[in-house]
Design an enzyme around this catalytic site. Structure first.
Site, short mmCIF file in Angstrom:
data_model
loop_
_atom_site.label_atom_id
_atom_site.label_comp_id
_atom_site.label_asym_id
_atom_site.label_seq_id
_atom_site.Cartn_x
_atom_site.Cartn_y
_atom_site.Cartn_z
N LYS A 185 31.44 50.85 35.28
CA LYS A 185 31.90 49.53 35.67
C LYS A 185 31.36 49.23 37.07
CE LYS A 185 35.77 48.46 37.37
NZ LYS A 185 35.48 48.32 38.82
N THR A 196 35.93 48.84 42.33
CA THR A 196 35.41 50.19 42.42
C THR A 196 34.28 50.39 41.43
OG1 THR A 196 37.50 51.11 43.13
CG2 THR A 196 36.06 52.59 41.92
N GLU A 279 28.08 40.39 41.79
CA GLU A 279 28.69 39.08 42.06
C GLU A 279 27.66 38.09 42.59
OE1 GLU A 279 31.76 40.14 44.71
OE2 GLU A 279 33.14 40.69 43.12
N ASN A 402 33.89 35.58 47.00
CA ASN A 402 34.55 36.44 47.98
C ASN A 402 35.31 35.70 49.06
OD1 ASN A 402 33.95 39.31 47.32
ND2 ASN A 402 31.91 38.43 47.18
#
Lengths: 407, 407
Positions: A185, A196, A279, A402
């Site tokens: 992941k 994480t 992201e 973010n």
């Protein structure tokens, strides 16, 4: 937003392992039954195990406990239990209590000793860990244990990943074919704190535990440690490798190099999937550093380029900004001769002998930087060592995720 | 977009110095006569000089030549010549030729020896340096030399700065009052490559050249080296300090500590102005690290927090994301005890003893992070050393400037 996501073939079952998942509602009770968030990987025989962990000084209890287990019991690990939705980090003394209870839950579900269980947690930091929801539902994971459970597990460990990540390989050594299957992941960092990077790899290859640990460290340095989304590493980052082969009766591999090569390729593929799903990432860039005095130097230079906000915004803007790349090399801290550097974007020669190449045309560089996927090659002319790093661009979407996620 | 820009008082003239500017059209001939882009600072007497330069391995010729001059002639420097509009960097062998010609132009205009001239260039990288335009107009700078020329010079060294930056101070030592005046330009990184941080400080205090160099290094470590807009440093970053006092007949200072304190405060003010004018910056954040084992450790921790994209986007989003701050501390590479850290945002106690403080309310943290200017205090509980770092947030505007400027 993911870049060139490959169509993944089904993961292969690995002799000696079964995998199950459960829906516990770890992040919120309302998610109970709606998504799987607990993963149980069980070795049917004692497995040799290795782990590589975050270098962040803030290390969650699951990391600290796994290190202790691997120091004493790396030759007979039987299970990994992993939850998404809560990182069990930043919680003071309760962190270790809850991490121990998570291991107890895994041990009970797998019917093995607690010293044979490794754990991993991912999700929000600083929120009390809802161990009772896991205790109440862990039996679902035990009930669903299946040799073909890897895809479900790849989904159950996701937090903000937009797709599940796995990879399988087979390698033939001395006439015997061994299987490797890994799930991972991403390290996307998200509200209210960071998530994480997790990676779990299982194999039926027979390898001594000591060899396994040293190998996993080398492999991590060439795969997961060569990717960068935003240069930050989390409190819980974990890579586990479990090998069942000796317990299944195979003779130990006399030469592990073919296996290590297959493991490296598999981990690189998982690592690249994480970058592709980073992201806000719209470009997938391979940074190849050659001619370095050491592999560590090459990696340091590559990472310096990969994390520079100026380089990453230039990628985002399709701006063939060679000056920012060279400046990042100059800032890496590695001793270099600036006149010895050669810089290419894909096959376009940009900079050599301390100057822009006379044949270089800005339009050629811009055409490369406009591609969704391209390579930067830096030969630093100091030696024979090389390293490859993979990174993405820095976009408005990253800022939005973010800076604006919390509402 | 600048944050809380103070109204600057007029810069003070410094005994022994005159300053002139010229319009050369360095960036483009069409700008000739439209904006000043050449600065000449002339000492009427031989000055003691010191310089601190970029640590980037790519160092422009002006930096390399200034280091050589300071190594041999730091006790009789007479002039600084500085241009905006072209960094004279990334240009191979011609770079040194052009840098030498810039010094010759300055020496001729100031009527001093070339070994008494320091130069600095800022602007685009990789574009041939138009020395002939400077040679044609440098006389304007000589003609305009004036003790009150500092504000014009602060404007002439600007590239993408949205306002001119200067600061003056007076310090009384042993019954004598000395003046310090400094000008600076920001390190905003801009198309097509990076710009440069420049700072020039002049004083009539009488200080030995050796003392001056050591002092300037300490001062830079506590001022310009404590700011971060995006973590990148340029090929041309330069800070010069010229002291005319001995040539003016003052007796050498027996104790330089009062002067160093004044110089530190002045450089901190200039450095803070650069952060306030950072690209896309909407918040000005002071990061105070206390209780470190050494000042270097404290600065490393502060800088790690200041450059973290996750921390900076949290600032942008007014998100009191303590987990990202602690994770950045953990990633700094400095040995810390995570249970010994205390974290405050302004006067709000967030984290202590390895856990969120029981009285902490998220709304209180959010209120602080919503301010245009606030402090993060990190006591790491390892010793008595401290450091302060100033930084801004990471916003969409930064991405827009750096990814989309090239059209």
């Amino acid at each position: 937003m993911a870049v060139n996501t490959p169509e993944l073939e089904k993961p292969l079952p690995v002799p000696g392992f079964r995998v199950g998942t459960a829906s516990c509602g770890v992040k919120s009770p309302v998610l109970k039954g709606k998504r799987q968030d607990l993963t149980l990987i069980v070795g049917e025989v004692p497995c040799h195990a290795a782990g590589v962990f975050t270098k962040n000084r803030f290390r969650a209890a699951c990391v600290r406990q796994a290190e202790a287990t691997l120091a004493t019991d790396a030759e007979h690990v039987r299970a990994i239990i992993a939850n998404a939705g809560n990182a069990n980090a930043g919680l003071g003394e309760m962190e270790s209590v809850w991490a121990g209870q998570l291991i107890e839950a895994g041990a009970a579900a797998a019917a093995v000793s607690t010293t044979a269980v490794l754990s991993a947690s991912t999700g929000v930091i600083g929120t009390p860990f809802p161990i009772e929801r896991i205790q109440a539902s862990v039996h679902e994971a035990a009930d669903s244990l299946d040799a073909n459970g890897w895809e479900a597990a790849a989904n159950a460990i996701r937090t903000t990943d937009t797709f599940a990540k796995w990879s399988s390989a087979e390698v033939s050594i001395d006439g015997q074919t061994y299987t490797l299957t890994g799930i991972a992941k991403g390290s996307g960092m998200i509200h209210p704190n960071m998530a994480t990077m997790l990676g779990f790899v299982a194999t039926d290859a027979p390898i001594a535990a000591n060899d396994l640990q040293a190998m996993l460290r080398r492999v991590a340095d060439r795969s997961f440690n060569c990717i960068s989304v935003d240069g930050d590493t989390s409190t819980n980052d974990t890579l586990y490798l479990l090998a069942s082969g000796l317990g299944l009766g195979h003779a130990p591999l006399s030469d592990t190099s073919l296996f290590e090569q297959a493991l490296t390729e598999l981990c690189i593929e998982l690592a690249q999937l994480i970058v592709r799903d980073g992201e806000g990432v719209t470009k997938f860039v391979t940074i190849e550093v050659t001619g370095a005095a050491s592999e560590a130097d090459a990696r340091t230079i590559g990472r310096a380029v990969a994390v520079s906000p100026l380089v990453k915004t230039a990628f985002a803007g399709s701006d063939a900004n060679w000056g920012r790349i060279l400046s990042a090399v100059g800032n890496s801290g590695v001793a270099i001769d600036t006149n010895a550097i050669t810089l290419l974007a894909d096959d376009v020669l940009m900079f050599r002998d301390g100057n822009l190449h006379p044949d270089y045309r800005d339009a050629d560089g811009m055409a490369v930087f406009a591609r969704p996927e391209f390579s930067i090659t830096l030969d630093v002319g100091m030696g024979d060592a090389s390293a490859t790093v993979w990174t993405g661009d820095l976009t408005h979407e990253y800022i939005t995720i973010n800076a604006e996620y919390r509402t």
